[in-house]
Design a protein around this motif. Structure first.
Motif, short mmCIF file in Angstrom:
data_model
loop_
_atom_site.label_atom_id
_atom_site.label_comp_id
_atom_site.label_asym_id
_atom_site.label_seq_id
_atom_site.Cartn_x
_atom_site.Cartn_y
_atom_site.Cartn_z
N LYS A 19 10.56 2.03 -1.56
CA LYS A 19 10.67 3.33 -0.88
C LYS A 19 9.30 3.87 -0.49
CE LYS A 19 15.08 4.68 -2.77
NZ LYS A 19 15.66 5.18 -4.00
N ALA A 20 8.26 3.41 -1.15
CA ALA A 20 6.90 3.89 -0.83
C ALA A 20 6.07 2.77 -0.22
CB ALA A 20 6.23 4.43 -2.09
N ALA A 67 1.07 -0.49 1.26
CA ALA A 67 0.58 0.42 2.31
C ALA A 67 -0.57 1.30 1.81
CB ALA A 67 1.72 1.28 2.84
N ALA A 127 -3.26 2.88 -1.54
CA ALA A 127 -3.15 3.67 -2.76
C ALA A 127 -2.14 4.78 -2.47
CB ALA A 127 -4.51 4.26 -3.11
N ASP A 128 -1.51 5.29 -3.54
CA ASP A 128 -0.47 6.30 -3.34
C ASP A 128 -1.08 7.64 -2.95
OD1 ASP A 128 1.51 8.37 -3.83
OD2 ASP A 128 2.70 6.75 -4.71
N ILE A 129 -0.90 7.99 -1.67
CA ILE A 129 -1.55 9.18 -1.12
C ILE A 129 -0.99 10.45 -1.78
CG2 ILE A 129 -2.02 10.50 0.99
CD1 ILE A 129 -1.59 7.81 2.54
N LYS A 130 0.32 10.42 -2.07
CA LYS A 130 0.92 11.62 -2.68
C LYS A 130 0.32 11.86 -4.06
CE LYS A 130 5.01 10.79 0.07
NZ LYS A 130 6.28 10.08 0.16
N GLU A 147 -8.42 4.62 5.55
CA GLU A 147 -8.82 5.78 4.75
C GLU A 147 -9.55 6.82 5.57
OE1 GLU A 147 -9.21 2.58 3.86
OE2 GLU A 147 -8.71 2.31 1.74
N PHE A 192 -9.37 4.74 -10.59
CA PHE A 192 -9.36 3.41 -9.99
C PHE A 192 -10.20 2.39 -10.74
CE2 PHE A 192 -7.37 4.67 -5.82
CZ PHE A 192 -6.24 3.94 -6.08
N GLY A 212 -11.92 2.80 -1.58
CA GLY A 212 -12.43 3.12 -2.92
C GLY A 212 -12.16 2.05 -3.94
N LYS A 243 8.21 -6.20 4.66
CA LYS A 243 7.70 -5.06 5.45
C LYS A 243 6.29 -4.65 5.02
CE LYS A 243 8.24 -0.65 7.41
NZ LYS A 243 8.92 0.54 7.72
N GLY A 294 -5.80 0.50 0.02
CA GLY A 294 -5.79 -0.18 -1.27
C GLY A 294 -4.99 -1.48 -1.24
C1 HXC Z 1 2.29 7.08 -0.56
C2 HXC Z 1 3.37 6.09 1.19
C3 HXC Z 1 2.21 5.40 1.57
C4 HXC Z 1 1.03 5.60 0.77
C5 HXC Z 1 3.75 4.88 2.97
N1 HXC Z 1 4.30 5.74 2.08
N2 HXC Z 1 2.47 4.66 2.67
N3 HXC Z 1 3.42 6.92 0.15
N4 HXC Z 1 1.14 6.44 -0.28
N5 HXC Z 1 -0.11 4.94 1.00
C6 HXC Z 1 5.67 6.24 2.08
C7 HXC Z 1 5.91 7.25 3.16
O1 HXC Z 1 5.47 8.52 2.77
C8 HXC Z 1 7.42 7.19 3.28
O2 HXC Z 1 8.00 7.92 2.22
C9 HXC Z 1 7.72 5.72 3.04
O3 HXC Z 1 6.58 5.19 2.35
C10 HXC Z 1 7.89 4.93 4.32
O4 HXC Z 1 6.76 5.16 5.13
P1 HXC Z 1 6.85 5.56 6.68
O5 HXC Z 1 5.56 6.16 7.04
O6 HXC Z 1 8.08 6.36 6.92
O7 HXC Z 1 7.03 4.12 7.35
P2 HXC Z 1 6.58 3.65 8.79
O8 HXC Z 1 6.90 4.70 9.81
O9 HXC Z 1 7.17 2.31 8.96
O10 HXC Z 1 5.00 3.55 8.73
C11 HXC Z 1 4.38 2.57 7.90
C12 HXC Z 1 2.87 2.88 7.72
C13 HXC Z 1 2.70 4.35 7.24
C14 HXC Z 1 2.16 2.70 9.08
C15 HXC Z 1 2.32 1.88 6.73
O11 HXC Z 1 3.56 4.54 6.11
C16 HXC Z 1 1.29 4.68 6.83
O12 HXC Z 1 0.45 4.93 7.68
N6 HXC Z 1 1.04 4.76 5.50
C17 HXC Z 1 -0.23 5.18 4.99
C18 HXC Z 1 -1.23 4.08 5.12
C19 HXC Z 1 -2.59 4.51 4.57
O13 HXC Z 1 -3.17 5.48 5.05
N7 HXC Z 1 -3.08 3.80 3.56
C20 HXC Z 1 -4.32 4.09 2.92
C21 HXC Z 1 -4.09 4.96 1.76
S1 HXC Z 1 -5.60 5.52 1.02
P3 HXC Z 1 9.07 9.09 2.49
O14 HXC Z 1 9.32 9.66 1.11
O15 HXC Z 1 8.47 10.02 3.45
O16 HXC Z 1 10.24 8.34 3.05
C22 HXC Z 1 -6.14 4.27 0.10
C23 HXC Z 1 -7.46 4.55 -0.55
C24 HXC Z 1 -7.81 3.56 -1.61
O17 HXC Z 1 -5.57 3.26 0.00
C25 HXC Z 1 -8.99 3.96 -2.39
C26 HXC Z 1 -9.14 5.41 -2.70
C27 HXC Z 1 -10.04 5.69 -3.86
#
Ligand code: HXC
Length: 257
Positions: free
Chosen positions: A23-24, A63, A65-68, A131, A84, A139, A59, A108
């Protein structure tokens, strides 16, 4: 052991870990990182495991690290907790690890794949460090490992613009070892993992250690390091067995010691 965010399966001498937060899109939260480390600890301790495969879904590998979870964090707590630091342990494993990446490997997720020894990609794979779009930066080693994998031009471009790279470009650029049709990715990855797992474990582990020295040291030091462990491997049973089997024209029977 049963986990909530990953699924583990032993296939012969291969330890498979599948990220399982569909789901995430397999976003890496603290629980997933903790469970991943527990599973890796178990596989590293198990002498019957010779190679580890890390996979996601069709799929998403992950995607990011968990942004929420991250959105509510504050400095200095994030510093005091060394947020981390646990993820770093994934990249310090000693047994060979292959990432099977289908779909999104972003942030991540891309960094996690880069912690593995090599990446096999499905033809739908998309790599990126987005990011920058969140007002932060990689990170979990992305600025370092991606640059070592791709060189400065492409790594800098990806980190600064957040653009994604598809599987074909990733293969050409040297980020991934091979690309497969996505429905064959896991099978092909397990095949390669089995090939590795059937070799002598001391020699695969030492090979991994020696190749990784490239990123830590000068050429002369690296070659000296290789020579020392090359000498040391003559103390193993498997060196004798491997060489004797060649001379006797038979398959080696490695004991992994
Ligand atoms: C939390 C995430 C998530 C993430 C997706 N989801 N990526 N939740 N953290 N990184 C959740 C969405 O909120 C959504 O939940 C569900 O997964 C499906 O995602 P959608 O966006 O609806 O899917 P889609 O339209 O197909 O788009 C896919 C996607 C997009 C292009 C991959 O989800 C996206 O851009 N995700 C974020 C990618 C990102 O920015 N990653 C870097 C994170 S920062 P709900 O509940 O709404 O259905 C990072 C930093 C690391 O990694 C180091 C830091 C110290």
């Amino acid at each position: 052991m049963a986990y909530d965010t990953i699924v583990t399966e032993v296939k012969g001498r291969v330890g498979l870990i599948t990220l399982n937060r569909p789901k995430a899109l397999n976003a890496l939260n603290s629980q997933l990182i903790e469970e991943l480390n527990l599973a890796l600890d178990e596989y590293e301790r198990n002498p019957d495991i010779g190679c580890i495969v890390l996979a996601g879904s069709e799929k998403a590998f992950a995607a990011g690290a968990d942004i929420k979870e991250m959105s509510v964090l504050e400095y200095p707590q994030i510093y005091l907790d060394d947020f981390f630091a646990q993820a770093d342990r994934i990249g310090q494993r000693r047994k060979p690890m292959i990432a099977a990446v289908a779909g999104f490997a972003l942030g991540g997720g891309c960094e996690l794949a880069l912690m593995c020894d090599f990446i096999y990609a499905g033809d739908n794979a998309r790599f990126g460090q987005p990011e920058i779009n969140l007002g932060v930066l990689p990170g979990i080693g992305g600025t370092q490992r991606l640059t070592r994998a791709l060189g400065k031009a492409k790594a800098m471009e990806m980190c600064l613009t957040g653009r994604q790279m598809d599987a074909k470009e990733a293969e050409t650029a040297g980020l991934v070892a091979q690309v497969f049709p996505v429905d064959q990715l896991l099978e092909e990855t397990l095949k390669a993992a089995t090939t590795i797992a059937e070799k002598s474990l001391p020699s695969t582990m030492m090979t991994k250690e020696a190749v990784n020295r490239v990123f830590e040291t000068s050429l002369a030091e690296g070659v000296r390091f290789e020579r020392r462990i090359f000498h040391a491997i003559f103390a193993t049973h498997d060196q004798k067995e491997g060489m004797n089997a060649f001379v006797e024209k038979r398959k080696p029977d490695f004991k992994h010691q």
